[in-house]
Design a protein around this motif. Structure first.
Motif, PDB file in Angstrom:
ATOM      1  N   TRP B  32     -15.929  58.290 -45.050  1.00 15.02           N
ATOM      2  CA  TRP B  32     -14.809  58.835 -45.812  1.00 15.02           C
ATOM      3  C   TRP B  32     -14.898  60.358 -45.802  1.00 15.02           C
ATOM      4  N   HIS B  33     -13.767  61.022 -45.744  1.00 15.78           N
ATOM      5  CA  HIS B  33     -13.753  62.487 -45.608  1.00 15.78           C
ATOM      6  C   HIS B  33     -14.531  63.193 -46.720  1.00 15.78           C
ATOM      7  N   ALA B  34     -14.548  62.568 -47.917  1.00 16.56           N
ATOM      8  CA  ALA B  34     -15.195  63.221 -49.062  1.00 16.56           C
ATOM      9  C   ALA B  34     -16.676  62.870 -49.162  1.00 16.56           C
ATOM     10  N   ASP B  35     -17.166  62.037 -48.220  1.00 14.81           N
ATOM     11  CA  ASP B  35     -18.581  61.664 -48.241  1.00 14.81           C
ATOM     12  C   ASP B  35     -19.454  62.856 -47.865  1.00 14.81           C
ATOM     13  N   ALA B  36     -20.573  62.968 -48.566  1.00  8.82           N
ATOM     14  CA  ALA B  36     -21.569  63.956 -48.140  1.00  8.82           C
ATOM     15  C   ALA B  36     -22.755  63.195 -47.556  1.00  8.82           C
ATOM     16  N   ASP B  37     -22.442  62.200 -46.716  1.00  8.71           N
ATOM     17  CA  ASP B  37     -23.469  61.308 -46.186  1.00  8.71           C
ATOM     18  C   ASP B  37     -22.939  60.706 -44.877  1.00  8.71           C
ATOM     19  N   LEU B  38     -23.719  60.822 -43.818  1.00 11.03           N
ATOM     20  CA  LEU B  38     -23.281  60.239 -42.544  1.00 11.03           C
ATOM     21  C   LEU B  38     -23.801  58.811 -42.362  1.00 11.03           C
ATOM     22  N   LYS B  39     -24.433  58.252 -43.366  1.00  8.42           N
ATOM     23  CA  LYS B  39     -24.874  56.841 -43.353  1.00  8.42           C
ATOM     24  C   LYS B  39     -25.687  56.476 -42.106  1.00  8.42           C
ATOM     25  N   ASN B  40     -26.544  57.380 -41.706  1.00 10.18           N
ATOM     26  CA  ASN B  40     -27.455  57.135 -40.562  1.00 10.18           C
ATOM     27  C   ASN B  40     -26.748  56.702 -39.280  1.00 10.18           C
ATOM     28  N   VAL B  41     -25.567  57.220 -39.025  1.00 10.81           N
ATOM     29  CA  VAL B  41     -24.895  56.857 -37.776  1.00 10.81           C
ATOM     30  C   VAL B  41     -25.512  57.621 -36.610  1.00 10.81           C
ATOM     31  N   ASP B  42     -25.348  57.041 -35.407  1.00  4.75           N
ATOM     32  CA  ASP B  42     -25.889  57.664 -34.195  1.00  4.75           C
ATOM     33  C   ASP B  42     -24.832  58.502 -33.480  1.00  4.75           C
ATOM     34  N   ALA B  43     -23.573  58.276 -33.842  1.00  2.00           N
ATOM     35  CA  ALA B  43     -22.468  59.007 -33.211  1.00  2.00           C
ATOM     36  C   ALA B  43     -21.282  58.946 -34.163  1.00  2.00           C
ATOM     37  N   VAL B  44     -20.318  59.849 -33.967  1.00  2.00           N
ATOM     38  CA  VAL B  44     -19.161  59.893 -34.863  1.00  2.00           C
ATOM     39  C   VAL B  44     -17.874  60.001 -34.046  1.00  2.00           C
ATOM     40  N   ILE B  45     -16.854  59.279 -34.513  1.00  2.00           N
ATOM     41  CA  ILE B  45     -15.513  59.408 -33.929  1.00  2.00           C
ATOM     42  C   ILE B  45     -14.571  59.951 -34.994  1.00  2.00           C
ATOM     43  N   LEU B  46     -13.809  60.999 -34.617  1.00  2.48           N
ATOM     44  CA  LEU B  46     -12.731  61.514 -35.462  1.00  2.48           C
ATOM     45  C   LEU B  46     -11.434  60.964 -34.878  1.00  2.48           C
ATOM     46  N   PRO B  47     -10.809  59.995 -35.560  1.00  2.00           N
ATOM     47  CA  PRO B  47      -9.653  59.328 -34.955  1.00  2.00           C
ATOM     48  C   PRO B  47      -8.359  60.126 -35.108  1.00  2.00           C
ATOM     49  N   GLY B  48      -7.293  59.559 -34.552  1.00  2.00           N
ATOM     50  CA  GLY B  48      -5.997  60.224 -34.586  1.00  2.00           C
ATOM     51  C   GLY B  48      -5.257  59.998 -35.888  1.00  2.00           C
ATOM     52  N   GLY B  49      -4.158  60.692 -36.027  1.00  2.00           N
ATOM     53  CA  GLY B  49      -3.331  60.565 -37.226  1.00  2.00           C
ATOM     54  C   GLY B  49      -2.797  61.912 -37.639  1.00  2.00           C
ATOM     55  N   PHE B  50      -2.566  62.039 -38.936  1.00  2.00           N
ATOM     56  CA  PHE B  50      -2.006  63.284 -39.481  1.00  2.00           C
ATOM     57  C   PHE B  50      -2.824  63.671 -40.705  1.00  2.00           C
ATOM     58  N   SER B  51      -4.097  63.983 -40.486  1.00  5.91           N
ATOM     59  CA  SER B  51      -4.983  64.244 -41.614  1.00  5.91           C
ATOM     60  C   SER B  51      -4.433  65.380 -42.478  1.00  5.91           C
ATOM     61  N   TYR B  52      -4.485  65.173 -43.780  1.00  4.54           N
ATOM     62  CA  TYR B  52      -3.940  66.129 -44.749  1.00  4.54           C
ATOM     63  C   TYR B  52      -2.504  66.519 -44.398  1.00  4.54           C
ATOM     64  N   GLY B  53      -1.765  65.535 -43.846  1.00  2.00           N
ATOM     65  CA  GLY B  53      -0.357  65.777 -43.548  1.00  2.00           C
ATOM     66  C   GLY B  53      -0.104  66.830 -42.488  1.00  2.00           C
ATOM     67  N   ASP B  54      -1.153  67.204 -41.732  1.00  2.00           N
ATOM     68  CA  ASP B  54      -1.010  68.295 -40.750  1.00  2.00           C
ATOM     69  C   ASP B  54      -0.591  69.607 -41.421  1.00  2.00           C
ATOM     70  N   TYR B  55      -0.791  69.712 -42.726  1.00  2.00           N
ATOM     71  CA  TYR B  55      -0.392  70.940 -43.419  1.00  2.00           C
ATOM     72  C   TYR B  55      -1.151  72.142 -42.868  1.00  2.00           C
ATOM     73  N   LEU B  56      -0.532  73.292 -42.944  1.00  2.00           N
ATOM     74  CA  LEU B  56      -1.058  74.569 -42.458  1.00  2.00           C
ATOM     75  C   LEU B  56      -1.102  74.584 -40.927  1.00  2.00           C
ATOM     76  N   ARG B  57      -2.049  73.892 -40.342  1.00  2.08           N
ATOM     77  CA  ARG B  57      -2.087  73.616 -38.902  1.00  2.08           C
ATOM     78  C   ARG B  57      -2.790  72.273 -38.775  1.00  2.08           C
ATOM     79  N   CYS B  58      -2.535  71.557 -37.660  1.00  3.24           N
ATOM     80  CA  CYS B  58      -3.188  70.261 -37.475  1.00  3.24           C
ATOM     81  C   CYS B  58      -4.703  70.450 -37.503  1.00  3.24           C
ATOM     82  N   GLY B  59      -5.369  69.758 -38.400  1.00  2.00           N
ATOM     83  CA  GLY B  59      -6.841  69.804 -38.431  1.00  2.00           C
ATOM     84  C   GLY B  59      -7.416  70.935 -39.256  1.00  2.00           C
ATOM     85  N   ALA B  60      -6.557  71.858 -39.712  1.00  2.96           N
ATOM     86  CA  ALA B  60      -7.071  73.071 -40.368  1.00  2.96           C
ATOM     87  C   ALA B  60      -7.704  72.779 -41.727  1.00  2.96           C
TER      88      ALA B  60
END
Lengths: 81, 222
Positions: B32-60
């Motif tokens: 979850w975006h608000a997590d301060a824990d990577l739960k011991n994962v070995d790799a991470v994927i940032l998927p597609g969508g419109f995070s934070y509504g694409d406000y300001l700039r996409c991904g900003a």
């Protein structure tokens, strides 16, 4: 209260399809004055009292880190009376 | 092998990404975006969508989510990170990858099956492919035009860091037909089209996107 304005524009070498779309819409409405149009963003930030040099430096920093993406955009910070 | 899939407010493709991870043979872990824990994962994927509504700039805005501080730190230590579409935009805003993604040159939101050519198969996410292999996967974005200055472009090309290019007509105005790039180390990859939507022929145009998710297993086994 003072208003600090941050204008963010795409760098000149970055393609601005939105500005181009506006430029091509203008003559369709009979406005023939424009050679080109660039579209940007304007942030208006209100602060209490007159801004100090330190506050303006903070705004500059925020503009660099968050309000603009220096890879593709330039920004200007100014105080509006 | 645990692969984290991050959900930001406004993320759309986290479920497909998790499904693709499982199809590739790994365990999918929701982050979850608000997590301060990577739960011991070995790799991470940032998927597609419109995070934070694409406000300001996409991904900003996403770039400053608590979980991203951990991703940036882990990526610096070599953890494989894949950003797809909006995830690619977040990686650029995070400065994990150079350049930026801007509005498609024709202003239209695109949604189509797109042929791409895998250029570099030496990354953590592309080793299942052969260099020059052409695959068809969905491309769906409004701001997918890869832009950077001439110096950065020359560096990306000279160092073989373009991992995939669009085949045929340029769909969105990206410089040098760039569909995806990697960092110097090859562990962080950004890709504009969506391999996670093409992992079986029932739901996708092909199953040719699966290679991104099997590649990561190869990377871990080594």
């Amino acid at each position: 209260m003072a208003k600090i304005v941050v204008d963010v524009m795409l760098k000149p070498e970055i393609l601005d399809p939105q500005g181009n779309a506006v430029a091509s819409a203008l003559p369709r409405l009979g406005f023939t004055f424009a050679q080109s149009v660039r579209q940007g963003k304007r942030f208006e930030i209100e602060i209490a009292g007159e801004p100090t040099a330190a506050q303006l430096a903070e705004v500059e920093k925020a503009a660099e880190v968050l309000l603009s993406n220096p890879v593709i955009e330039n920004f200007v910070v100014r105080v509006e009376k | 092998m645990r692969v984290g899939v991050i959900t930001f407010p406004g993320t759309l493709d986290d479920r497909d990404a998790a499904r693709a991870v499982v199809a590739g043979g790994a365990e999918a872990v929701s982050l979850w975006h608000a997590d301060a824990d990577l739960k011991n994962v070995d790799a991470v994927i940032l998927p597609g969508g419109f995070s934070y509504g694409d406000y300001l700039r996409c991904g900003a805005i996403s770039r400053f989510a608590p979980v991203m501080n951990l991703v940036i730190e882990a990526a610096g230590k070599g953890m494989p990170v894949l950003g797809i579409c909006n995830g690619f935009q977040v990686l650029c805003e995070s400065h994990l990858l150079p350049g930026a993604l801007t509005r498609n040159s024709d202003l239209h939101f695109l949604c189509k099956d797109q042929e791409i050519e895998i250029i570099n198969n030496a990354t953590a996410w592309t080793s299942s492919y052969k260099p020059g292999e052409k695959i068809v996967i969905p491309l769906k974005n409004g701001e997918g035009s890869f832009q950077c200055d001439d110096e950065t472009l020359a560096k990306l090309e000279d160092q073989g860091r373009v991992i995939a290019r669009y085949v045929g007509q340029n769909p969105n105005g990206s410089r040098n037909l760039i569909a995806g790039i990697t960092n110097e180390r090859g562990n962080v990859v950004g890709l504009m089209p969506h391999p996670e939507h093409a992992i079986d022929e029932l739901t996708g145009p092909t199953a040719q996107g699966l290679g991104f998710f099997t590649s990561i297993l190869n990377a871990m086994v080594k």
